[in-house]
Design an enzyme around this catalytic site. Sequence first.
Site, short mmCIF file in Angstrom:
data_model
loop_
_atom_site.label_atom_id
_atom_site.label_comp_id
_atom_site.label_asym_id
_atom_site.label_seq_id
_atom_site.Cartn_x
_atom_site.Cartn_y
_atom_site.Cartn_z
N GLU A 1 0.79 -1.23 0.00
CA GLU A 1 0.00 0.00 0.00
C GLU A 1 0.83 1.28 0.00
O GLU A 1 0.88 2.02 0.99
CB GLU A 1 -0.97 0.00 1.17
CG GLU A 1 -1.96 -1.15 1.13
CD GLU A 1 -3.02 -1.10 2.21
OE1 GLU A 1 -4.04 -1.81 2.06
OE2 GLU A 1 -2.86 -0.33 3.18
N GLU B 1 -5.23 -8.63 0.55
CA GLU B 1 -5.91 -8.30 1.81
C GLU B 1 -7.39 -8.12 1.54
O GLU B 1 -7.79 -7.51 0.55
CB GLU B 1 -5.37 -7.02 2.45
CG GLU B 1 -3.99 -7.12 3.05
CD GLU B 1 -3.55 -5.83 3.72
OE1 GLU B 1 -4.42 -5.05 4.18
OE2 GLU B 1 -2.33 -5.59 3.79
#
Length: 462
Positions: free
Chosen positions: A184, A370
């Site tokens: 991320e 995720e």
Amino acid sequence: MTTTNSTSIVNSFPSLPALARDDFPTNFAWGCSTSSFQIEGAATADGRAESIWDRFCQQPGKIRDGSNALVACDHYHRWPEDLDIAKQFGMNAYRFSIAWPRVISELGAKTNQRGLDFYSRLVDGMLERGLQPWATLYHWDLPQYLQELGGWERRATIDAYLEYADAVTRHLGDRVKNWITHNEPWCTAMHGNWDGMHAPGQQNFKAALQVCHHVLLSHGLAVPMIKSNVAQAQVGIALSLHPLRTASDKSEDRAAMQRHDGLRNRWFLDPLFGRGYPTDILEHCAADAPVMASGDLDVIATPIDFLGVNYYFPETIVDAPELPPLHTKLAILPDRERTDFAWEVAPDGMRELLVRIKNDYPKIPIFLTENGSSYDDKLEADGSVSDTRRRNYFIRHLDALKQARAEGVDVRGYFAWSLMDNFEWAEGYLRRFGMVYIDFVTQKRTVKESGRWFSAFLNQNK
């Protein structure tokens, strides 16, 4: 741990879609995701240095409950039990991250053998349990000594990252074949340096864009190095991506959504796939655009083997004329199902996002690296944890994943966030995402209802 047939569990709730492991390929990767800072604890053990998150936790008001991750889940000492649970769940993969401050404890230092030995034991433990290791090199825990020199805003941090990545991949590459360079980059850059929600807590848009560029550049430089160090390496990056909505049909809201998409999604996807930074966004941030050297964009576009997608919720955008163009506002619509973290629950958003990537970008294998939900779980007097909403969340999102595959998306794996409750960054211990309940006082692990369902689903027909 006892398991039951997953189909019977799903079908006992008629409103939920029927789902079976056989709906997915036999070689599909089934796992969970974790990160070093959130679970390991042992913050000063065996030569580990301070990270930017250790320092951030010391600042009053930065962590909602005033906590820290000095102990967290004590995974550093309890990892065999945690891997045993993952094995019992029927997983065949395990995503973890490596703590940079455990590996290189000070600037210019040699690698810390005790830190490398821990990850070597951890990887061996995965393989002994039939868990394919998926290693993330950077999950936000930059060594504090590098931050004091400028952190990711400074181009020299790329060189430090490459030294770290080289040491880790040489040490573990004989056993670890799947590598994620960064988790991320949006959060590293924007939450860390624009809105200040995450470490190091800076609020400077220009700095955030520079950080983003250096992180992406370090990714591009790391890919061939990892492949050189690791035979048959598969290398990718994990992005946090969101499908977007408008609060209304007004042209102003649609324009705001386009700008937000440019910075939230395309700012990362476009350069990774060789298109450079989106020109429409560069026009809006000309004064804040990152400093780039010749050839940087070519390096960022170094081909990868897979794209990791972290999906949690869609974002709804409303025009905010009082703000600068790239400072868009999220609308909170009242008629949406939400988690206890107030994140919208929208399984079809996952399908929509994955189909968009398939349609808009070159063909590439995708892994859901995720996906999960936070609810205020309680340990009952009988020792159980009934997190029915999380169980239903998994069922519905896996069904959306099944639909995406039916629409031609090349999805090859799913990693639930997360195996266990942990230190949830700026939220401290107020948010629980795990399939395993952690009593942070006693460190006792209790498998929740969602974990029992996941076990039944994955162990079906074994």
